[in-house]
Design a protein around this motif. Structure first.
Motif: not given
Length: 158
Positions: A7, A24, A27-28, A31, A33, A36, A38, A137, A140-141, A144
């Protein structure tokens, strides 16, 4: 082989709504993940091509001036037909073309644009950008989740 997503949120975080892409991405990143990465950047630059070349999916996130409506837009991206030598100006399609030309491949890509109305010097987001960021967001989720399910289904078949 581990499937990866990158991202890239970009824009000038000193120009109010223009910084929503970076917000954004941050923020990702928070997480944590798996698979991922970002990153928040001021602008798209050729050095991102190295990471993109080893990524399966790229999601670019940026602010935009609304032309017809104030909806968050999500569109599939293909590399530009020609390479823009000014990749740093913020064109994801040119960056994808550059990645493909240098490394022989580029990821599947999506472009998420968030409407903004205030691009003046400042560090506060308008209500338009704030609400667009929340919607982005969610979108994007959803991307994903679709990708995760696709990878799981193909892994089961393989």
């Amino acid at each position: 082989m581990k499937k990866t997503v990158m991202v890239i949120g970009y824009g000038n975080d000193l120009r109010s709504d223009d910084g929503i892409g970076q917000r954004i991405a941050n923020e990702i990143a928070s997480w944590h993940l798996p698979s991922v990465e970002s990153v928040a950047v001021h602008q798209l630059t050729p050095d991102l091509a190295d990471s993109l070349a080893s990524t399966d999916l790229a999601i670019f996130v940026d602010a935009c001036l609304p032309l017809e409506n104030f909806d968050v837009q999500v569109q599939s991206l293909a590399p530009a037909c020609d390479i823009d030598t000014n990749v740093h100006i913020g064109n994801p399609r040119s960056l994808l073309a550059f990645t493909e030309a240098i490394y022989g491949n580029c990821p599947q890509a999506w472009w998420v644009t968030i409407p903004g109305i205030n691009f003046e010097v400042g560090d506060r987001f308008s209500r338009t950008a704030e609400s667009g960021g929340a919607i982005a967001l969610v979108k994007i989720v959803q991307i994903l989740d679709k990708v995760k399910n696709f990878w799981i289904e193909n892994r089961a078949v393989a």
